[in-house]
Write a protein that holds these residues in place. Structure first.
Motif, PDB file in Angstrom:
ATOM      1  N   ILE A 260      53.676  43.969  39.361  1.00  0.00           N
ATOM      2  CA  ILE A 260      52.751  43.650  40.136  1.00  0.00           C
ATOM      3  C   ILE A 260      51.269  43.439  39.390  1.00  0.00           C
ATOM      4  CG2 ILE A 260      51.256  44.878  41.757  1.00  0.00           C
ATOM      5  CD1 ILE A 260      53.628  46.450  42.733  1.00  0.00           C
ATOM      6  N   ALA A 261      51.205  43.794  38.438  1.00  0.00           N
ATOM      7  CA  ALA A 261      49.936  43.783  37.719  1.00  0.00           C
ATOM      8  C   ALA A 261      50.031  42.215  37.125  1.00  0.00           C
ATOM      9  CB  ALA A 261      49.583  44.456  36.469  1.00  0.00           C
ATOM     10  N   SER A 262      51.107  41.794  36.700  1.00  0.00           N
ATOM     11  CA  SER A 262      51.468  40.346  36.225  1.00  0.00           C
ATOM     12  C   SER A 262      51.163  39.413  37.262  1.00  0.00           C
ATOM     13  CB  SER A 262      52.794  40.224  35.584  1.00  0.00           C
ATOM     14  OG  SER A 262      52.934  38.881  34.936  1.00  0.00           O
ATOM     15  N   THR A 263      51.783  39.603  38.356  1.00  0.00           N
ATOM     16  CA  THR A 263      51.691  38.661  39.636  1.00  0.00           C
ATOM     17  C   THR A 263      50.254  38.734  40.027  1.00  0.00           C
ATOM     18  OG1 THR A 263      54.014  39.236  40.200  1.00  0.00           O
ATOM     19  CG2 THR A 263      52.655  37.952  41.752  1.00  0.00           C
ATOM     20  N   ARG A 264      49.758  39.806  40.243  1.00  0.00           N
ATOM     21  CA  ARG A 264      48.260  39.894  40.370  1.00  0.00           C
ATOM     22  C   ARG A 264      47.466  38.855  39.609  1.00  0.00           C
ATOM     23  NH1 ARG A 264      47.483  42.959  44.981  1.00  0.00           N
ATOM     24  NH2 ARG A 264      48.637  44.908  44.929  1.00  0.00           N
ATOM     25  N   ASP A 265      47.686  38.948  38.362  1.00  0.00           N
ATOM     26  CA  ASP A 265      46.995  38.142  37.226  1.00  0.00           C
ATOM     27  C   ASP A 265      47.156  36.578  37.691  1.00  0.00           C
ATOM     28  OD1 ASP A 265      46.238  40.282  35.798  1.00  0.00           O
ATOM     29  OD2 ASP A 265      47.919  39.973  34.349  1.00  0.00           O
ATOM     30  N   GLN A 266      48.237  36.075  37.861  1.00  0.00           N
ATOM     31  CA  GLN A 266      48.696  34.822  38.571  1.00  0.00           C
ATOM     32  C   GLN A 266      48.128  34.393  39.706  1.00  0.00           C
ATOM     33  OE1 GLN A 266      52.784  33.146  38.035  1.00  0.00           O
ATOM     34  NE2 GLN A 266      53.292  35.342  36.998  1.00  0.00           N
ATOM     35  N   VAL A 267      47.840  35.254  40.593  1.00  0.00           N
ATOM     36  CA  VAL A 267      47.117  35.349  42.124  1.00  0.00           C
ATOM     37  C   VAL A 267      45.638  34.981  41.714  1.00  0.00           C
ATOM     38  CG1 VAL A 267      46.388  36.217  44.203  1.00  0.00           C
ATOM     39  CG2 VAL A 267      48.674  36.652  43.386  1.00  0.00           C
ATOM     40  N   GLU A 268      45.319  35.644  40.799  1.00  0.00           N
ATOM     41  CA  GLU A 268      43.804  35.474  40.305  1.00  0.00           C
ATOM     42  C   GLU A 268      43.527  34.037  39.681  1.00  0.00           C
ATOM     43  OE1 GLU A 268      40.225  38.644  39.059  1.00  0.00           O
ATOM     44  OE2 GLU A 268      42.272  38.572  37.625  1.00  0.00           O
TER      45      GLU A 268
END
Length: 457
Positions: A260-268
């Protein structure tokens, strides 16, 4: 328990006999063999709404699991997503029987032209008053590709290039083809719509040429809530740009938190906010009045499971080029696949420190698949742990229909609602599915699809 936002709950279902938990349809109380009877789904939708669920999430496939052109004896015998029906056809009937429940359905870029699909979704969003979501998939079955005129699936990452153009076309139609004030319905002036506010999109791309304009006026959400389920690098990059919600399977809270943290990084990095995407974890529940009762029920479930069906459903036990079955002792790390990469990763994680093999596929899928066992209070404790890992919602995988959901609604949801882990029925004033999940009815300005607003004036 500290204040926390409620988890969102979706019922993970499919218009078929055996969706995920293969073999359980044989249980005397199971009714999923009645999948083509409308009453089954209407009654289930009303049960879910009574329990405070946010949505029914319909899976779908347009091909058979296993090698393309291969034997499908197991699929037919076990009802492994064969036969199945089109979930989009169900939605208007289920919406008429409910007031608040949302309906997300799966549709592949393979199976419908984007112009037709955009009109169908807008129609559903109007009829449901904004309660529709779309699970964007690229298809993972060579047999599905053959059903639509191709010899086999395209390469994994190329399918996401295709999906991006597809999303661009439909969102141009949903977001950009009509201005907000183009629909008039002005009887005194004799004007239904103002042509100055209706625009052709004139899309010309690698796969599609679509002139427009969109034949539907803007629906309450314009664009349905965008779900996505792939956890491969290409899938996560696609989700970071497009998805509002991602359906995930994961082996541990720690692995889930990392994902989740990694995907949120990509979203940002894609110019959106970290919380512009919500994560729905697939879990199956075994509920008992005591822990001992729950564990006994879990052991009984194992007696009904079909290893043959789980192996075929994995879609990993054969050579993708020849269709021949692989050696059962082949390590999963050596399995080549253009499909289900996230599922393969999940199986490897679920095996722990030991290197799993093809022989382990059925056992891992059938016996470990995100199963939560315990009393309602113990289940609430475990869901709090998952929420602490970053999970925003639960996609509930059923053992039987309607029993799994009735049990959850009657015994678990009240405990979750008491603890603030679930919203009480009727507590939300939102009228759309996006409103329930995000608090606003339409895509925010920072979503890439909003670039099409006013782009064709």
């Amino acid at each position: 328990m500290p204040d926390r936002p409620p988890l969102r709950f979706a019922a993970f279902v499919m218009d078929t006999v055996s969706h995920i938990q293969h073999g359980l349809w044989r249980r005397p109380e199971a009714q999923q063999h009645r999948f083509d009877e409308l009453d089954l789904w209407v009654d289930l939708a009303r049960t879910l709404e009574r329990g405070g669920f946010d949505a029914m999430f319909f899976a779908d496939v347009v091909g058979l699991y296993g090698p393309a052109g291969g034997d499908f004896e197991v699929n037919a015998r076990e009802g492994l997503q064969l036969p199945n029906g089109d979930p989009s056809v169900l939605i208007s009937a289920l919406a008429a029987a409910t007031e608040h429940l949302g309906f997300a359905f799966t549709s592949s870029v393979l199976q419908a032209h984007p112009f037709e699909f955009a009109r169908r979704v807008s129609t559903l969003d109007h009829l449901t008053r904004g309660r529709v979501g779309w699970n964007v998939v690229t298809s993972a079955l060579d047999g599905a590709a053959r059903n639509f005129g191709a010899d086999r699936l395209e390469e994994h990452d190329e399918r996401y290039v295709w999906a991006q153009e597809y999303v661009d076309v439909v969102t141009k139609l949903w977001e950009g083809s009509w201005d907000d004030d183009a629909w008039r319905a002005d009887k005194a002036a004799g004007v239904v719509s103002d042509a100055r506010g209706i625009h052709r999109i004139d899309h010309v791309g690698a796969r599609y040429s679509v002139a427009g304009p969109h034949l539907s006026r803007p629906s309450p959400q314009r664009t349905p809530v965008l779900f996505q389920a792939g956890s491969s690098p290409a899938g996560r990059a696609f989700a970071a740009r497009n998805a509002e919600a991602q359906f995930i399977l994961s082996s541990t809270p720690e692995k889930t938190a990392e994902l989740i943290a990694s995907t949120r990084d990509q979203v940002e990095a894609a110019g959106r906010r970290r919380d512009d995407i919500r994560f729905f974890l697939g879990l199956a529940f075994v509920v008992g009045s005591t822990e001992e009762e729950a564990r006994a029920k879990s052991a009984e479930i194992d007696e009904w499971l079909s290893p043959d069906a789980f192996l075929v459903h994995s879609n990993l036990g054969f050579d993708p080029d020849t269709g021949e079955q692989l050696d059962p002792d082949t390590p999963l790390s050596q399995v080549r696949t253009q499909t289900n990469r996230s599922h393969l990763q999940w199986l490897q994680e679920a095996a722990g420190d030991r290197e799993p093999t093809i022989r382990d596929l059925a056992r891992l899928s059938a016996r470990i698949r995100s199963r939560v066992v315990g009393t309602p209070e113990q289940i609430a404790d475990q869901l709090a742990t998952w929420q602490d890992a970053g999970v925003d919602g639960i996609n509930v995988i059923n053992w039987t229909i309607p029993g799994s959901f009735v049990e959850l609604v009657d015994h678990v949801m009240p405990v979750l609602q008491e603890r603030g882990l679930a919203e009480r029925p009727g507590a939300s004033s939102a009228t759309t599915l996006r409103g329930r999940i995000f608090g606003h009815d339409q895509l925010p300005d920072r979503h890439p699809a909003r670039q099409w607003r006013g782009a064709f004036s």
